[in-house]
Design an enzyme around this catalytic site. Structure first.
Site, PDB file in Angstrom:
ATOM      1  N   LYS A  26       0.766  -1.036   0.184  1.00 16.61           N
ATOM      2  CA  LYS A  26       0.103   0.041   0.062  1.00 16.61           C
ATOM      3  C   LYS A  26       0.896   1.362  -0.140  1.00 16.61           C
ATOM      4  CE  LYS A  26      -4.254  -1.866   1.514  1.00 16.61           C
ATOM      5  NZ  LYS A  26      -5.622  -1.659   2.495  1.00 16.61           N
TER       6      LYS A  26
ATOM      7  N   LYS B 171      -5.951 -10.268  -5.549  1.00 15.40           N
ATOM      8  CA  LYS B 171      -7.110 -10.488  -4.824  1.00 15.40           C
ATOM      9  C   LYS B 171      -8.165  -9.414  -5.204  1.00 15.40           C
ATOM     10  CE  LYS B 171      -6.656  -8.109  -0.761  1.00 15.40           C
ATOM     11  NZ  LYS B 171      -7.635  -7.843   0.297  1.00 15.40           N
TER      12      LYS B 171
ATOM     13  N   LYS C 280     -11.229  -3.813  -2.456  1.00 10.38           N
ATOM     14  CA  LYS C 280     -12.464  -2.907  -2.074  1.00 10.38           C
ATOM     15  C   LYS C 280     -11.729  -1.656  -2.871  1.00 10.38           C
ATOM     16  CE  LYS C 280     -13.950  -3.456   2.445  1.00 10.38           C
ATOM     17  NZ  LYS C 280     -13.335  -3.287   3.859  1.00 10.38           N
TER      18      LYS C 280
HETATM   19  N1  AQP Z   1     -10.402 -10.781  -1.884  1.00 13.65           N
HETATM   20  C1  AQP Z   1     -10.354 -11.420  -0.867  1.00 13.65           C
HETATM   21  N2  AQP Z   1     -10.806 -12.705  -0.614  1.00 13.65           N
HETATM   22  C2  AQP Z   1     -11.083 -13.362   0.605  1.00 13.65           C
HETATM   23  N3  AQP Z   1     -11.102 -12.462   1.626  1.00 13.65           N
HETATM   24  C3  AQP Z   1     -11.022 -11.193   1.528  1.00 13.65           C
HETATM   25  N4  AQP Z   1     -11.003 -10.311   2.650  1.00 13.65           N
HETATM   26  C4  AQP Z   1     -10.691  -8.933   1.726  1.00 13.65           C
HETATM   27  N5  AQP Z   1     -10.441  -9.391   0.533  1.00 13.65           N
HETATM   28  C5  AQP Z   1     -10.652 -10.732   0.201  1.00 13.65           C
HETATM   29  C6  AQP Z   1     -11.279 -10.479   3.875  1.00 13.65           C
HETATM   30  O1  AQP Z   1     -12.418  -9.688   4.278  1.00 13.65           O
HETATM   31  C7  AQP Z   1     -12.205  -9.060   5.709  1.00 13.65           C
HETATM   32  C8  AQP Z   1     -12.288  -7.656   5.829  1.00 13.65           C
HETATM   33  O2  AQP Z   1     -11.771  -6.794   4.849  1.00 13.65           O
HETATM   34  P1  AQP Z   1     -10.925  -5.345   5.304  1.00 13.65           P
HETATM   35  O3  AQP Z   1     -12.145  -4.425   5.148  1.00 13.65           O
HETATM   36  O4  AQP Z   1     -10.576  -5.464   6.766  1.00 13.65           O
HETATM   37  O5  AQP Z   1      -9.725  -5.670   4.674  1.00 13.65           O
HETATM   38  P2  AQP Z   1      -9.346  -4.866   3.303  1.00 13.65           P
HETATM   39  O6  AQP Z   1      -8.134  -5.635   3.165  1.00 13.65           O
HETATM   40  O7  AQP Z   1      -9.286  -3.691   3.646  1.00 13.65           O
HETATM   41  O8  AQP Z   1     -10.370  -5.064   2.082  1.00 13.65           O
HETATM   42  P3  AQP Z   1      -9.777  -5.173   0.885  1.00 13.65           P
HETATM   43  O9  AQP Z   1     -10.979  -5.305   0.022  1.00 13.65           O
HETATM   44  O10 AQP Z   1      -8.728  -5.935   0.490  1.00 13.65           O
HETATM   45  O11 AQP Z   1      -9.491  -3.642   0.518  1.00 13.65           O
HETATM   46  P4  AQP Z   1      -8.403  -2.855   0.078  1.00 13.65           P
HETATM   47  O12 AQP Z   1      -6.994  -4.075  -0.146  1.00 13.65           O
HETATM   48  O13 AQP Z   1      -8.597  -2.247  -1.008  1.00 13.65           O
HETATM   49  O14 AQP Z   1      -7.651  -2.037   1.227  1.00 13.65           O
HETATM   50  C9  AQP Z   1     -10.602  -9.487   6.050  1.00 13.65           C
HETATM   51  O15 AQP Z   1     -11.039 -10.658   6.974  1.00 13.65           O
HETATM   52  C10 AQP Z   1     -10.106  -9.878   4.744  1.00 13.65           C
HETATM   53  O16 AQP Z   1      -9.048 -10.757   5.083  1.00 13.65           O
END
Ligand code: AQP
Length: 335
Positions: A113, A195, A198
């Protein structure tokens, strides 16, 4: 404590997607009877990247409504907003003061990030310490998360062990990550080597969002990247990552075995049928959640009431733990 304690969190950053649902929320709901559960909308974590205040306020309630709509029952588990329980931020400072900087600089998510940002906030580096506190201030035994969060839970274990060893007592429970067998890593539909995320979910064809309408879900699956072949098989071959991801989503959504999944597509005439089949089961799973969500969002006062009850329950566990920690570390508690 008879039942094992569980803590997990999700950021209110909008665009909650199928990966968040299959990797985390679905399993939280399925196991809520068995364990003593704390589920948290981790708004403080969202601040590690710049946020629009009005949007963050909206998304925080919205995230809570998604959790309830997905089936979390406030009678069976504690659902709350992280910033409503000040023990998290307070205790994070205490943990900061026993956590070596090098441990944080090694975190893969921080490296990924921060490399994408011009100006990196201190909070982004410190995020895993706040997350460690979220877990260990509740003496949680288990942390159900997707694969991407495994390293952070391992760091929480290291921090808890370091505190116990520095102060020579078994003060914190050492938590275990619980990664689901299927759905732990849902990949982007436009790029099955990365993966589903969001922060990319606004990009056309990347993600299916929990609140998407059926037409949009079908459209996203139809656009999914596959390969130039026509074989519908589970495979580790990077060439077939797209088909593998679609089959994985179908498997996690239906709960079927790999053999039954493949049997469902035995008569498919090509990837078009596969995409349509996956879209159908996902639409069937997400439609009732979206409908319940819309109903819940009509009554924000009731949502706030439920969240206030949750915060009170959470506070009654984490604040005494942080107070005890302060005392162990040599701080004098007020009068
Ligand atoms: N692609 C995924 N597959 C399976 N599990 C996932 N999680 C996130 N992406 C995937 C799981 O979702 C839970 C909550 O996520 P979060 O909001 O705390 O995590 P995050 O990493 O901010 O979500 P994103 O989608 O990865 O956003 P970005 O990368 O854009 O910041 C967690 O249990 C996570 O493991």
């Amino acid at each position: 404590m008879d039942k094992k304690r569980v803590f997990s969190g999700i950021q209110p950053t909008g665009n909650t997607h199928l990966g968040n649902y299959l990797g985390a929320i679905k399993n939280w709901v399925a196991k809520q009877e068995e364990k003593e559960n704390f589920f948290c909308v981790v708004d403080l974590h969202s601040l590690t990247v710049p946020q629009d205040p009005a949007q963050l306020r909206y998304e925080t309630r919205s995230m809570a409504a998604i959790l309830l709509a997905a089936g979390l029952d406030p009678e069976k588990c504690t659902i709350f907003i992280q910033s409503h329980v000040t023990a998290h931020a307070e205790g994070c400072w205490l943990l900061n003061c026993i956590t070596p900087l090098g441990w944080l600089q090694r975190m893969t998510q921080y490296k990924d990030k921060s490399a994408k940002q011009e100006s990196v906030l201190t909070g982004l580096l410190d995020y895993p310490v706040l997350m460690a506190g979220d877990i260990i201030f509740y003496d949680a035994h288990e942390v159900p998360v997707g694969e991407d969060q495994k390293q952070h839970v391992e760091l929480a274990r290291d921090i808890a062990q370091r505190f116990n060893s520095l102060y020579e007592q078994e003060f914190f429970v050492i938590p275990e990550p619980v990664i689901p067998e299927v759905g732990a890593r849902v990949m982007g539909l436009d790029d099955p080597t990365n993966k589903m995320s969001k922060s990319l979910a606004d990009k056309r064809g990347h993600a299916v969002r929990i609140l998407d309408e059926p037409k949009e879900i079908l459209r996203s699956f139809k656009r999914a990247v596959t390969d130039s072949g026509n074989e519908i098989v589970f495979s580790d071959d990077p060439e077939k990552a797209g088909v593998n991801n679609l089959l994985g989503i179908y498997k996690a959504t239906t709960g079927k075995s790999e053999a039954d999944v493949l049997a469902d597509f035995a008569d498919a005439r090509g990837y078009g049928d596969l995409k349509k089949g996956v879209a159908e089961v996902v639409i069937e799973m997400l439609t009732p959640i979206r409908e319940r969500y819309e109903y819940l969002m009509q009554d924000p006062a009731e949502l706030d009431r439920l969240l206030a009850v949750g915060a009170e329950q959470a506070r009654s566990v984490s604040q005494p733990k942080v107070d005890e920690m302060k005392q162990i570390m040599g701080l004098v508690l007020p009068g």
